[in-house]
Design a protein around this motif. Structure first.
Motif, short mmCIF file in Angstrom:
data_model
loop_
_atom_site.label_atom_id
_atom_site.label_comp_id
_atom_site.label_asym_id
_atom_site.label_seq_id
_atom_site.Cartn_x
_atom_site.Cartn_y
_atom_site.Cartn_z
N LYS A 77 0.84 -1.20 0.00
CA LYS A 77 0.00 0.00 0.00
C LYS A 77 0.88 1.26 0.00
N LEU A 78 1.92 1.27 0.84
CA LEU A 78 2.82 2.43 0.87
C LEU A 78 3.52 2.63 -0.47
N GLU A 80 2.40 1.71 -3.43
CA GLU A 80 1.37 2.18 -4.36
C GLU A 80 1.11 3.68 -4.17
N GLU A 81 1.00 4.10 -2.92
CA GLU A 81 0.76 5.52 -2.64
C GLU A 81 1.91 6.39 -3.15
N GLN A 82 3.14 5.91 -2.96
CA GLN A 82 4.30 6.69 -3.43
C GLN A 82 4.32 6.78 -4.96
N SER A 83 4.08 5.67 -5.62
CA SER A 83 4.06 5.69 -7.09
C SER A 83 2.97 6.62 -7.60
N ARG A 84 1.80 6.58 -6.96
CA ARG A 84 0.71 7.46 -7.38
C ARG A 84 1.05 8.94 -7.11
N ALA A 85 1.74 9.21 -6.01
CA ALA A 85 2.16 10.60 -5.72
C ALA A 85 3.12 11.09 -6.80
N SER A 88 1.10 11.83 -9.90
CA SER A 88 0.29 13.06 -9.81
C SER A 88 1.14 14.32 -10.00
N GLY A 97 5.23 12.98 -2.28
CA GLY A 97 4.14 13.21 -1.32
C GLY A 97 4.80 13.62 -0.02
N ARG A 103 6.49 8.72 5.84
CA ARG A 103 5.57 7.69 5.34
C ARG A 103 5.77 6.35 6.04
#
Length: 176
Positions: A77-78, A80-85, A88, A97, A103
């Motif tokens: 999950k962490l 995924e969040e970093q890749s999405r940040a 974006s 992020g 994080r």
């Protein structure tokens, strides 16, 4: 039974066995022609295979005398969040992020390291890029890490196309 009759029976049995053998070959499925998951092009609709990544990284660690890592849902999950940040902001950055230390604090790790990259379209390319970069290689070969999370996010408008994050950690089981 005469010699001719025995020969005829043997010939019939041999023919029947041969036909059974050939029919077995005809019923076999052809070998799969699918591309191995570590060569799937994520910029062309392929999906990351986390189990293949775990196997690849664990094998690399084993070849270097280190223990395997297992996939960890919280680290996945962490990552995924970093890749999405990064997607974006269309920017390759550990701090796209929140900063990595901020994080990872919620994970309760005694050791944690992160590799990020962009522009690699396959798991094989990302792995090779990390392996060939001394700081990234050091992270993959970090002694004592036992868990990992990995993500790759496709961004069609970015020049990079795919943003990658790999997190390796040792959870602090004492802190809960």
């Amino acid at each position: 039974m005469t010699g001719t009759l025995i020969a005829e029976c043997v010939l019939r049995v041999a023919t029947a066995l041969a036909l059974l053998g050939f029919s077995g070959c005809a019923g076999e499925a052809p070998p799969p022609s699918a591309t191995p998951s570590f060569y799937r092009n994520l910029a062309e609709g392929g999906q990351l295979d986390p189990a293949a990544a775990q196997s690849m990284i664990s094998g690399y660690r084993a070849n270097n005398g280190l223990g395997a890592v297992v996939l960890d849902p919280a680290l996945m999950k962490l990552a995924e969040e970093q890749s999405r940040a990064m997607v974006s902001r269309d920017k390759l950055d550990h701090n796209a992020g929140k900063g990595f230390q901020q994080r990872i604090n919620g994970y309760n790790a005694t050791v944690a390291v992160e590799n990020v990259s962009a522009g690699y379209h396959t798991l094989a390319e990302a792995f090779s890029g990390w392996r060939d970069s001394p700081p990234h290689r050091a992270n993959m070969l970090k002694s004592g890490v036992t868990r990992m999370g990995i993500a790759a996010v496709y961004s069609p408008r970015s020049k990079y196309k795919v943003f990658w994050t790999l997190i390796l950690a040792t959870p602090d089981d004492k802190r809960g």
